[in-house]
Write a protein that holds these residues in place. Structure first.
Motif, PDB file in Angstrom:
ATOM      1  N   ILE A 175       1.043  -1.605  -0.009  1.00 30.01           N
ATOM      2  CA  ILE A 175      -0.813   0.023   0.127  1.00 30.01           C
ATOM      3  C   ILE A 175       0.882   1.077   0.070  1.00 30.01           C
ATOM      4  N   ASN A 176       1.965   1.223   0.794  1.00 31.69           N
ATOM      5  CA  ASN A 176       2.687   2.294   0.881  1.00 31.69           C
ATOM      6  C   ASN A 176       3.727   3.102  -0.341  1.00 31.69           C
ATOM      7  N   VAL A 177       3.415   1.684  -1.882  1.00 32.79           N
ATOM      8  CA  VAL A 177       4.000   2.379  -3.166  1.00 32.79           C
ATOM      9  C   VAL A 177       3.377   3.456  -3.535  1.00 32.79           C
ATOM     10  N   HIS A 178       2.916   4.644  -3.115  1.00 36.85           N
ATOM     11  CA  HIS A 178       2.102   5.340  -3.803  1.00 36.85           C
ATOM     12  C   HIS A 178       2.611   6.930  -2.663  1.00 36.85           C
ATOM     13  N   LEU A 179       3.942   5.962  -1.718  1.00 38.95           N
ATOM     14  CA  LEU A 179       4.654   7.311  -0.840  1.00 38.95           C
ATOM     15  C   LEU A 179       5.613   7.664  -1.111  1.00 38.95           C
ATOM     16  N   ILE A 180       6.308   6.130  -2.443  1.00 29.87           N
ATOM     17  CA  ILE A 180       7.671   6.742  -2.512  1.00 29.87           C
ATOM     18  C   ILE A 180       8.048   8.095  -4.148  1.00 29.87           C
ATOM     19  N   LEU A 181       6.791   7.845  -4.788  1.00 28.16           N
ATOM     20  CA  LEU A 181       7.445   8.346  -5.189  1.00 28.16           C
ATOM     21  C   LEU A 181       7.060  10.382  -5.794  1.00 28.16           C
ATOM     22  N   PRO A 182       6.000  10.473  -4.040  1.00 28.44           N
ATOM     23  CA  PRO A 182       6.220  11.873  -3.731  1.00 28.44           C
ATOM     24  C   PRO A 182       7.244  12.220  -2.986  1.00 28.44           C
ATOM     25  N   ILE A 183       7.368  11.273  -2.440  1.00 26.83           N
ATOM     26  CA  ILE A 183       9.206  11.537  -1.666  1.00 26.83           C
ATOM     27  C   ILE A 183      10.103  11.488  -3.111  1.00 26.83           C
ATOM     28  N   LEU A 184      10.414  10.761  -3.822  1.00 29.65           N
ATOM     29  CA  LEU A 184      11.452  10.965  -4.041  1.00 29.65           C
ATOM     30  C   LEU A 184      11.041  12.272  -4.887  1.00 29.65           C
ATOM     31  N   LEU A 185      10.363  12.739  -5.592  1.00 24.43           N
ATOM     32  CA  LEU A 185       9.940  14.126  -6.379  1.00 24.43           C
ATOM     33  C   LEU A 185      10.343  15.378  -5.121  1.00 24.43           C
ATOM     34  N   MET A 186      10.116  14.979  -3.738  1.00 24.65           N
ATOM     35  CA  MET A 186      10.658  15.355  -3.157  1.00 24.65           C
ATOM     36  C   MET A 186      12.007  16.104  -2.938  1.00 24.65           C
ATOM     37  N   ILE A 187      13.147  14.663  -3.054  1.00 21.74           N
ATOM     38  CA  ILE A 187      14.216  14.852  -3.545  1.00 21.74           C
ATOM     39  C   ILE A 187      14.909  15.362  -4.669  1.00 21.74           C
ATOM     40  N   VAL A 188      14.031  15.516  -5.471  1.00 21.83           N
ATOM     41  CA  VAL A 188      14.534  16.074  -7.155  1.00 21.83           C
ATOM     42  C   VAL A 188      14.011  17.660  -6.801  1.00 21.83           C
ATOM     43  N   TRP A 189      12.991  17.537  -6.303  1.00 22.52           N
ATOM     44  CA  TRP A 189      13.048  19.110  -6.528  1.00 22.52           C
ATOM     45  C   TRP A 189      13.771  19.996  -5.839  1.00 22.52           C
ATOM     46  N   GLN A 190      14.229  19.078  -4.701  1.00 20.22           N
ATOM     47  CA  GLN A 190      15.304  20.556  -3.306  1.00 20.22           C
ATOM     48  C   GLN A 190      16.580  20.284  -4.466  1.00 20.22           C
ATOM     49  N   ALA A 191      17.180  18.741  -4.746  1.00 15.55           N
ATOM     50  CA  ALA A 191      17.869  19.362  -5.955  1.00 15.55           C
ATOM     51  C   ALA A 191      18.008  20.134  -7.164  1.00 15.55           C
ATOM     52  N   ARG A 192      17.017  20.409  -7.683  1.00 19.09           N
ATOM     53  CA  ARG A 192      17.315  21.491  -8.546  1.00 19.09           C
ATOM     54  C   ARG A 192      16.963  22.929  -8.226  1.00 19.09           C
ATOM     55  N   LYS A 193      16.054  23.253  -6.706  1.00 15.56           N
ATOM     56  CA  LYS A 193      16.073  24.588  -6.291  1.00 15.56           C
ATOM     57  C   LYS A 193      17.805  24.537  -6.050  1.00 15.56           C
ATOM     58  N   GLU A 194      18.706  23.958  -5.399  1.00 14.99           N
ATOM     59  CA  GLU A 194      19.811  24.591  -5.147  1.00 14.99           C
ATOM     60  C   GLU A 194      20.663  24.870  -5.840  1.00 14.99           C
ATOM     61  N   VAL A 195      20.322  23.792  -7.302  1.00 17.10           N
ATOM     62  CA  VAL A 195      21.222  23.855  -7.966  1.00 17.10           C
ATOM     63  C   VAL A 195      21.353  25.723  -9.237  1.00 17.10           C
TER      64      VAL A 195
END
Length: 195
Positions: A175-195
């Motif tokens: 059931i937690n498969v729906h949490l993985i993509l948003p968490i990974l998107l949070m990481i990508v968003w943060q990484a792009r913000k810092e670049v």
């Protein structure tokens, strides 16, 4: 100052005292108990269960079975032993909800969120039922806490731990498969913000 702690203790005490009273035992609890016993026996004896061609069991979490099997080996194969795992998941969820509110907003928000989650009917139902749902949700909430901590204090081992936590939660319940993509998107968003 100690009022939140006393409320938390009273809430956990209430859930503990009503653990066997509500809800009535279900066939799901028997299913998870039986599969946990079979899986735990297979792991401890070095055999294979479920059979590799039993696709029905593919989406059921092996770690939940293992945790339940260990608790059964300690407390005996009882409804209380099965439901205590869910109660532990409920306590983890309340604590993780407080931390989410505190980390993303402030302490007061965390306290209110934890109180609302701890007293919600659906949480009480799932927190008393011997199913992996509440433990899966608790681990998902912990991963939301950990991603915030990791992004605020980046280090390679924190990201590694986050990745392991994301994989681990899938083996508690899919059931937690729906949490993985948003968490990974949070990481990508943060990484792009810092670049």
């Amino acid at each position: 100052r100690f009022l939140p702690f006393y409320l938390f203790a009273a809430l956990v005490g209430f859930h503990f005292l009503t653990l066997l009273e509500y809800p009535a035992p279900t066939c799901d609890e028997a299913f998870y108990g039986r599969t946990a016993i079979k899986y735990y026996d297979a792991v401890t004896t070095g055999t294979t269960w479920p059979p590799l061609d039993a696709h029905f069991y593919l989406f059921h979490g092996r770690w939940y079975w293992m945790i339940l099997g260990v608790v059964f080996s300690i407390l005996g194969t009882t409804l209380f032993a099965a439901r205590i795992v869910s109660l532990f998941g409920l306590v983890l969820l309340i604590v993780a909800t407080f931390l989410i509110g505190k980390l993303y907003a402030d302490r007061k928000t965390g306290l209110w969120a934890a109180l609302l989650v701890g007293t919600a009917w659906l949480t009480a139902y799932s927190g008393h039922l011997a199913r992996p749902d509440i433990l899966a949700v608790a681990i998902g909430a912990i991963s939301v806490v950990w991603v915030k901590y990791t992004l605020d204090h980046p280090h390679w081992w924190r990201f590694l731990t986050l990745g392991m936590l994301l994989i681990f939660q899938l083996d508690v319940h899919v059931i937690n498969v729906h949490l993985i993509l948003p968490i990974l998107l949070m990481i990508v968003w943060q990484a792009r913000k810092e670049v």
